[in-house]
Design a protein around this motif. Sequence first.
Motif, PDB file in Angstrom:
ATOM      1  N   SER A   1       0.819  -1.218   0.000  1.00 36.32           N
ATOM      2  CA  SER A   1       0.000   0.000   0.000  1.00 36.32           C
ATOM      3  C   SER A   1       0.849   1.263   0.000  1.00 36.32           C
ATOM      4  O   SER A   1       0.370   2.340  -0.365  1.00 36.32           O
ATOM      5  CB  SER A   1      -0.916   0.016   1.226  1.00 36.32           C
TER       6      SER A   1
ATOM      7  N   VAL B   1       1.734   3.091   2.357  1.00 32.02           N
ATOM      8  CA  VAL B   1       1.345   4.136   3.310  1.00 32.02           C
ATOM      9  C   VAL B   1       2.495   4.456   4.262  1.00 32.02           C
ATOM     10  O   VAL B   1       2.645   5.609   4.697  1.00 32.02           O
ATOM     11  CB  VAL B   1       0.080   3.747   4.101  1.00 32.02           C
TER      12      VAL B   1
ATOM     13  N   LEU C   1       4.011   8.295   4.748  1.00 32.10           N
ATOM     14  CA  LEU C   1       3.974   9.001   6.027  1.00 32.10           C
ATOM     15  C   LEU C   1       5.365   9.252   6.594  1.00 32.10           C
ATOM     16  O   LEU C   1       5.613  10.288   7.215  1.00 32.10           O
ATOM     17  CB  LEU C   1       3.117   8.212   7.019  1.00 32.10           C
TER      18      LEU C   1
ATOM     19  N   ALA D   1      -0.506   8.598  12.982  1.00 34.76           N
ATOM     20  CA  ALA D   1      -0.980   8.533  11.595  1.00 34.76           C
ATOM     21  C   ALA D   1      -0.658   7.200  10.968  1.00 34.76           C
ATOM     22  O   ALA D   1      -1.469   6.636  10.200  1.00 34.76           O
ATOM     23  CB  ALA D   1      -0.353   9.678  10.796  1.00 34.76           C
TER      24      ALA D   1
ATOM     25  N   ASP E   1      -3.164   4.615  12.259  1.00 37.17           N
ATOM     26  CA  ASP E   1      -4.480   4.778  11.615  1.00 37.17           C
ATOM     27  C   ASP E   1      -4.448   4.241  10.187  1.00 37.17           C
ATOM     28  O   ASP E   1      -5.382   3.548   9.741  1.00 37.17           O
ATOM     29  CB  ASP E   1      -4.894   6.240  11.617  1.00 37.17           C
ATOM     30  N   ALA E   2      -3.377   4.588   9.455  1.00 37.83           N
ATOM     31  CA  ALA E   2      -3.294   4.183   8.050  1.00 37.83           C
ATOM     32  C   ALA E   2      -3.123   2.666   7.911  1.00 37.83           C
ATOM     33  O   ALA E   2      -3.739   2.046   7.030  1.00 37.83           O
ATOM     34  CB  ALA E   2      -2.139   4.923   7.373  1.00 37.83           C
TER      35      ALA E   2
END
Length: 450
Positions: free
Chosen positions: A418, A420, A424, A441, A444-445
């Motif tokens: 992904s 992510v 970040l 963050a 959460d991701a």
Amino acid sequence: MQMKTKAMMRGGAAMALIMTALSASAEDLRFWTTEEQPERLARQEAMAAAFAEVSGHNVEVIPVSENDLGTRATAAFAAGDLPDVIYHPLQYAAPWADAGILDTDAATDVVEALGAGTFASGALGMAAMDGGYASVPVDGWTQMLVYRADLFADAGLEPPNSYANVLAAVEALHNPPSMYGFVAATKVDENFMSQVLEHVFLANGVSPVGPDGVQALDEGATIEVLEFYKAIAEASPPGDLYWDQSRTLYFSGNAAMIIWSPFILDELAGLRDSAPPTINDDPTSSDLAAATGVVTTFSGPSNPDGAAWGDVRYFGITSDASTDAAMEFVEYSMSEGYASTLAIAPEGKFPVRRGTADNPTEYADLWATLDVGVDRKAPLGDLYEAAMIDEIVSGLDVAQRWGVADGQLAAASTIINSQVINRLVREYIDGERDAAATVAALNDAIAAVQ
């Protein structure tokens, strides 16, 4: 798991299977391989022919793109038409075993016949399952922290085998633009950044998955990861950096440290014209190789034992196989034919089977004599000191990947793919939020990734 006893009854003598085959009925085997480049295919076909000479079993070597391997295996399983043996990457071992694609009893018998103690423990552990092994480890490589050992020695620096030692070297050697302390991966849409980050997270004992699946990142340890990565990124050139810039800057003598795969080993020694060292006026010189050291296992403050990031490949014996003949082929490829197996691409095929019970370093020693290179050839043992060869190979004893030990490799792979984490971390490096907010963050991701 009820383990078969065929191979174990042979007293662990791998080649006994080959000799008994001379009087047995010949079988035609099909072997899928992702090593599909023409030169590598030719080497595998030669090994298959050599096996046929001693066993009577003909082997059809069938190239399959790694990108297509999963879908092709699933379709062949549904049709009852799997090949006998599949050379496959780590991520398929457990899922294929669970789906019934692999004959785990046969793989376990082969490992026991060859001697589990002759394999690198990390590579074998990645394929371990209740009562045995999903597949037989064949070869692998560990990601390396490549560094200018000559500059480290001149500055009195310890090898960069920990966050602290890396940062001390950055402090001592960073002098841009003539010398960057590091070239960190910062291009978020490159798998290279994903690999490097996973290695750095593993080094500090941080993983987004655990025994029950996706888990929250430990805040304190993850802040240590983020602060370390930001420090090496700030010691790098500006821009979106990936493998290309890191190799170019190291080859030109403008970088003290990079993280790379072992496929750089022949290039460092001036054996590949398409990627020559430019540290001096001779693009065929091995001077840069002589000035280089490598670290495969390094540690963060929350994980003093450290970790190595490993990529391991396996022989899977399928549920549709002519089992005895397939086992013979795998055992041959890991014993009498192992030199040919590793010679397909020695710089990226570290021997996961180090030797035999009688000679525990036989195959590791042999590997160091195999030629690497493209436009010129030379054995790795002629290019690098024995201690460096040992460091390169030993990483497979402790090699790790997110999720493997917990049976959550698929979940970890989904998170990695992904990107992510890449995004970040890059935003943190660029100052968009502080470390604690970035951990929140990230959690959460990661939790939102399906």
